[in-house]
Design a protein around this motif. Structure first.
Motif, PDB file in Angstrom:
ATOM      1  N   LEU A   1      24.016  41.782   5.753  1.00 41.38           N
ATOM      2  CA  LEU A   1      23.708  42.779   6.778  1.00 41.38           C
ATOM      3  C   LEU A   1      22.465  43.588   6.402  1.00 41.38           C
ATOM      4  N   THR A   2      22.399  43.998   5.137  1.00 40.05           N
ATOM      5  CA  THR A   2      21.248  44.788   4.672  1.00 40.05           C
ATOM      6  C   THR A   2      19.958  43.980   4.756  1.00 40.05           C
ATOM      7  N   GLU A   3      20.025  42.728   4.300  1.00 40.81           N
ATOM      8  CA  GLU A   3      18.821  41.887   4.296  1.00 40.81           C
ATOM      9  C   GLU A   3      18.316  41.592   5.702  1.00 40.81           C
ATOM     10  N   ASN A   4      19.218  41.571   6.687  1.00 38.36           N
ATOM     11  CA  ASN A   4      18.839  41.246   8.066  1.00 38.36           C
ATOM     12  C   ASN A   4      18.711  42.491   8.941  1.00 38.36           C
ATOM     13  N   GLU A   5      18.703  43.678   8.304  1.00 39.72           N
ATOM     14  CA  GLU A   5      18.539  44.948   9.017  1.00 39.72           C
ATOM     15  C   GLU A   5      19.581  45.115  10.133  1.00 39.72           C
TER      16      GLU A   5
ATOM     17  N   GLN B   1      26.640  54.218   8.314  1.00 34.49           N
ATOM     18  CA  GLN B   1      28.070  54.201   8.586  1.00 34.49           C
ATOM     19  C   GLN B   1      28.705  52.873   8.179  1.00 34.49           C
ATOM     20  N   ILE B   2      28.071  51.761   8.565  1.00 34.00           N
ATOM     21  CA  ILE B   2      28.601  50.437   8.220  1.00 34.00           C
ATOM     22  C   ILE B   2      28.614  50.252   6.709  1.00 34.00           C
ATOM     23  N   ASP B   3      27.530  50.648   6.056  1.00 36.19           N
ATOM     24  CA  ASP B   3      27.435  50.487   4.609  1.00 36.19           C
ATOM     25  C   ASP B   3      28.507  51.316   3.901  1.00 36.19           C
ATOM     26  N   LEU B   4      28.779  52.520   4.412  1.00 34.45           N
ATOM     27  CA  LEU B   4      29.806  53.384   3.829  1.00 34.45           C
ATOM     28  C   LEU B   4      31.189  52.753   3.974  1.00 34.45           C
ATOM     29  N   ARG B   5      31.483  52.236   5.160  1.00 37.01           N
ATOM     30  CA  ARG B   5      32.808  51.651   5.406  1.00 37.01           C
ATOM     31  C   ARG B   5      33.047  50.422   4.528  1.00 37.01           C
ATOM     32  N   LEU B   6      32.049  49.542   4.432  1.00 41.79           N
ATOM     33  CA  LEU B   6      32.201  48.358   3.592  1.00 41.79           C
ATOM     34  C   LEU B   6      32.272  48.739   2.114  1.00 41.79           C
ATOM     35  N   GLY B   7      31.500  49.756   1.718  1.00 43.05           N
ATOM     36  CA  GLY B   7      31.554  50.224   0.339  1.00 43.05           C
ATOM     37  C   GLY B   7      32.926  50.761  -0.020  1.00 43.05           C
TER      38      GLY B   7
ATOM     39  N   GLU C   1      38.415  61.897   9.345  1.00 45.34           N
ATOM     40  CA  GLU C   1      36.947  61.890   9.211  1.00 45.34           C
ATOM     41  C   GLU C   1      36.381  60.489   9.382  1.00 45.34           C
ATOM     42  N   ILE C   2      37.041  59.500   8.789  1.00 38.83           N
ATOM     43  CA  ILE C   2      36.594  58.106   8.918  1.00 38.83           C
ATOM     44  C   ILE C   2      36.670  57.664  10.373  1.00 38.83           C
ATOM     45  N   TRP C   3      37.771  58.033  11.056  1.00 40.69           N
ATOM     46  CA  TRP C   3      37.935  57.643  12.461  1.00 40.69           C
ATOM     47  C   TRP C   3      36.867  58.294  13.345  1.00 40.69           C
ATOM     48  N   LEU C   4      36.591  59.567  13.111  1.00 37.21           N
ATOM     49  CA  LEU C   4      35.593  60.265  13.929  1.00 37.21           C
ATOM     50  C   LEU C   4      34.215  59.613  13.791  1.00 37.21           C
ATOM     51  N   ARG C   5      33.876  59.212  12.566  1.00 38.98           N
ATOM     52  CA  ARG C   5      32.599  58.512  12.387  1.00 38.98           C
ATOM     53  C   ARG C   5      32.625  57.154  13.078  1.00 38.98           C
ATOM     54  N   ALA C   6      33.778  56.480  12.987  1.00 40.62           N
ATOM     55  CA  ALA C   6      33.895  55.133  13.568  1.00 40.62           C
ATOM     56  C   ALA C   6      33.841  55.163  15.096  1.00 40.62           C
ATOM     57  N   ILE C   7      34.372  56.211  15.719  1.00 36.04           N
ATOM     58  CA  ILE C   7      34.425  56.249  17.183  1.00 36.04           C
ATOM     59  C   ILE C   7      33.075  56.627  17.784  1.00 36.04           C
ATOM     60  N   MET C   8      32.253  57.378  17.032  1.00 38.90           N
ATOM     61  CA  MET C   8      30.949  57.775  17.538  1.00 38.90           C
ATOM     62  C   MET C   8      29.851  56.773  17.169  1.00 38.90           C
ATOM     63  N   ALA C   9      30.039  56.041  16.060  1.00 39.17           N
ATOM     64  CA  ALA C   9      28.996  55.142  15.559  1.00 39.17           C
ATOM     65  C   ALA C   9      28.553  54.080  16.568  1.00 39.17           C
TER      66      ALA C   9
ATOM     67  N   GLN D   1      41.683  45.060   9.479  1.00 35.01           N
ATOM     68  CA  GLN D   1      41.301  46.050  10.487  1.00 35.01           C
ATOM     69  C   GLN D   1      39.902  46.606  10.216  1.00 35.01           C
ATOM     70  N   GLU D   2      39.624  46.962   8.957  1.00 38.51           N
ATOM     71  CA  GLU D   2      38.332  47.556   8.613  1.00 38.51           C
ATOM     72  C   GLU D   2      37.198  46.536   8.768  1.00 38.51           C
ATOM     73  N   PHE D   3      37.394  45.344   8.195  1.00 38.37           N
ATOM     74  CA  PHE D   3      36.363  44.316   8.286  1.00 38.37           C
ATOM     75  C   PHE D   3      36.175  43.878   9.737  1.00 38.37           C
ATOM     76  N   GLY D   4      37.297  43.773  10.469  1.00 39.26           N
ATOM     77  CA  GLY D   4      37.212  43.364  11.871  1.00 39.26           C
ATOM     78  C   GLY D   4      36.413  44.342  12.712  1.00 39.26           C
ATOM     79  N   ASP D   5      36.609  45.641  12.465  1.00 41.61           N
ATOM     80  CA  ASP D   5      35.857  46.658  13.211  1.00 41.61           C
ATOM     81  C   ASP D   5      34.359  46.558  12.934  1.00 41.61           C
ATOM     82  N   VAL D   6      34.010  46.373  11.655  1.00 39.78           N
ATOM     83  CA  VAL D   6      32.589  46.271  11.296  1.00 39.78           C
ATOM     84  C   VAL D   6      31.978  45.009  11.888  1.00 39.78           C
ATOM     85  N   ALA D   7      32.678  43.874  11.759  1.00 40.98           N
ATOM     86  CA  ALA D   7      32.158  42.609  12.291  1.00 40.98           C
ATOM     87  C   ALA D   7      31.986  42.684  13.807  1.00 40.98           C
TER      88      ALA D   7
END
Length: 649
Positions: free
Chosen positions: A28-32, A37-43, A568-576, A358-364
């Motif tokens: 994801l990083t290499e392909n911009e 937010q995504i980087d934080l969730r995967l981290g 806090e995680i949900w609020l970031r996820a719903i607005m992102a 759930q987490e990976f599915g949301d990001v993907a």
């Protein structure tokens, strides 16, 4: 396959899963395609996988063979006993065996005097200077055994001091903490022990909790409030020569089978069956006697006999060390290990699969939406430019005006987006006004004053009930605010989808139900241990107040801390997704306008620009195929049923 091998296979599976997710994050990083937010969730997801723990607790009265059973199941490959095991009381304080690579191999001991404070063991783990530390030489079995003998140390104190530290010295049915001839009481020297040891299983994330008997469990309620409920497996050990004693039954009912039901991963072990190996009896007679003991124990504990496992931990350990297959089979230890594997590994794997999926599915899903949005914008550009083939300058000017109008309309629509951000911020503040720790501190302070001022048992009980009523109200008010936020975001998602063609789908939902259930569990414990009529009449107000804030209120605060983090995680996820889509749409409109401008100004030929966009389109298709591939790999791991076949390269 032994439990050790099953656990190694589970660790291999988890490592493969983390490796695929880390590769996805890099791609994801290499392909911009990533953002903060995504980087934080995967981290955070990778951190959870790396710190994943498998907690197994051993619970029993004294002299039931807990330590020997731990040695037999987990540490036979060490070639000797890791935990001291002998006749009498060898484990005087709760002992955790684990591995933390940031610390040297050592034994950490928390002095029993820390019970006099209003602080639980979990809090003391944040303050290393409060623990006494003894180094362990991992190359010397004798060094390890000498260090571990400290967990059985005792100290002598006055009866008043023993009572102050939570040991009941005046109960008629308690002979354990009776004053001796000198008027002194023998109590454990240590409150809690942590053994940091680089054993292969511990390095893979296994955490073993060895508990002392009933009186020690009751004196350290953090065991029953936190450590035991959060264990993935609890082995309750009985002795074949004593059967189910009154104290055994008290442990089972009060600390394991709470509420009259047993949870998954709770097993009963009938240890020391080698006491029945009478040379004057036939094998059939011996087995019949063991079966009778199993059935009697199961009946008393109100369990199916299939949930009681007769073993000889001592013979099983000897058999493993000497590689005696016949003795190992006779010890019946492999049957217990198989049952533990069937209960423990799948239950833990299910938890990891649910949270990771759930987490990976949301990001993907979010990345896929972004790629599809780019593909849609590119398709619009190609359609517009293709339609300009053979057209005169006036048509190009018309198309340029049309795109400029769309851009202006979208930027006007952004005012609504900024208004949404403002309302979202207000609702978020309202949410944390209810859910935040400031509200909880206020409730806790008011409860402390009410309990200290209470003149009757009824007032004391009422203050505790009021505390839970207010925490539930805080959760209910928070749930209302969450509903408001969700309803607003659903409306905004739909509006921007219809008016501007954004691909937003449905906003992520969130619930505080698990924390409401946690309040139920804690209040039930409080009612039965602190708020019961017997407790209120036999313990002084100061003692009950101290226990409430040292044990119950601490657990409530931890639950609220976790709820705040989840919110806090949900609020970031719903607005992102909204932020990403708005930014992406702005970029696409700007690119469309720029393309037509360049053609109008003859700085680019039409065909060159179309060819350039087609190349970009090919790259997008490759990215979508790569996303499909990576998503499929992770999904395949999450759906793998036979993880024992996986190995780490």
């Amino acid at each position: 396959m032994t439990l050790a091998h099953q656990f190694a296979a589970y660790t291999a599976w988890r490592t493969l899963l983390a490796s695929d997710i880390a590769e996805f994050q890099t791609w994801l990083t290499e392909n911009e395609l990533s953002d903060g937010q995504i980087d934080l969730r995967l981290g955070q997801l990778l951190e959870r996988l790396a710190e994943d723990r498998l907690n197994v607790a051993f619970v029993a009265e004294f002299s039931r063979g807990k330590s020997e059973l731990i040695n037999a199941i987990f540490f036979a490959d060490y070639g000797d006993r890791m935990l001291p095991s002998s006749i009498g009381r060898t484990t005087m304080c709760p002992t955790e065996l684990l591995f933390d690579g940031n610390k040297p191999p050592q034994l950490e001991l928390l002095p029993i005097q820390t019970r006099a404070s209003n602080t639980g063991v979990g809090e003391y783990k944040r303050f290393p200077d409060q623990w006494e530390r003894l180094p362990i030489d991992v190359d010397s079995p004798e060094s390890l055994q000498d260090a571990l003998r400290h967990v059985s140390e005792t100290t002598r104190v006055t009866p008043d001091e023993a009572s102050r530290l939570g040991f009941a010295t005046d109960e008629e049915d308690n002979d354990l903490y009776r004053p001796d001839a000198d008027g002194m009481v023998e109590i454990p020297r240590w409150r809690h022990a942590l053994i940091n040891f680089p054993h292969p299983l511990l390095k893979q994330g296994l955490v073993i909790l060895d508990t002392p008997g009933l009186n020690a469990i009751g004196a350290e309620p953090e065991l029953t409030l936190s450590l035991l409920p959060n264990a993935h497996a609890v082995l309750f050990i009985l002795a074949a020569d004593t059967g189910v004693t009154q104290s055994d039954l008290a442990i089972w009912k009060e600390h394991i089978c709470t509420g009259g039901t047993t949870r998954r991963g709770r097993l009963v072990v009938l240890n020391k069956i080698d006491g029945q190996w009478d040379e004057l009896k036939t094998e059939a007679e011996i087995n019949a006697e063991i079966t009778r003991q199993v059935e009697q124990s199961a009946q008393i504990l109100d369990l199916p006999a299939s949930q009681v496992f007769p073993v000889s931990a001592q013979k099983g350990l000897v058999a493993k060390i000497n590689q005696d297959i016949e003795l190992l089979a006779r010890s019946r230890l492999p049957m217990l290990e198989a049952a533990l594997s069937d209960e423990l590994i799948p239950a833990k794997r299910d938890i990891v699969c649910e949270s990771t999926g759930q987490e990976f599915g949301d990001v993907a899903k979010r990345v896929r939406t972004l790629l599809e949005s780019r593909q849609s914008g590119l398709s619009e550009q190609l359609t517009e430019l293709t339609e300009l083939r053979g057209k005169n300058r006036g048509v190009v000017e018309y198309m340029m005006g049309k795109v400029r109008t769309e851009k202006d309309e979208f930027e006007q629509g952004l005012q609504r987006y900024y208004a949404v951000r403002s309302v979202f911020s207000t609702l978020t503040n309202n949410l944390f006004a209810h859910l935040g720790l400031d509200r909880l501190r206020q409730v806790t302070g008011e409860t402390r004053e009410a309990m200290l001022e209470a003149s009757f048992s009824k007032n004391l009980s009422g203050a505790m009930k009021s505390f839970f009523a207010q925490t539930r109200r805080a959760l209910a008010d928070s749930s209302h605010e969450i509903g408001e936020i969700l309803a607003m975001m659903e409306m905004v998602y739909k509006k921007f989808t219809v008016e501007h063609g954004l691909k937003l789908g449905s906003p992520t939902t969130f619930s505080l139900l698990r924390y409401e259930k946690e309040m139920d569990r804690l209040e039930n414990w409080c009612d039965s241990h602190l708020g019961s009529t017997v407790s209120l009449l036999t313990h002084d107000k100061k003692n009950i107040t101290q226990k409430f804030f040292e044990e119950v209120a601490v657990q409530v605060r931890r639950a609220f801390e976790r709820a705040n983090k989840d919110a806090e995680i949900w609020l970031r996820a719903i607005m992102a997704p909204m932020e990403t889509q708005v930014r992406e749409h702005q970029i696409q409109l700007k690119r469309r306008l720029e393309s037509i401008k360049r053609i109008h100004q003859a700085t680019d030929t039409l065909e060159d620009r179309i060819a350039e966009l087609e190349t970009v389109g090919t790259g997008l298709q490759q990215q979508i195929r790569m996303l499909d591939n990576m998503e499929a790999r992770v999904q395949e791991l999450l759906e793998t049923e036979q993880i024992d076949e996986l190995q780490v390269a």
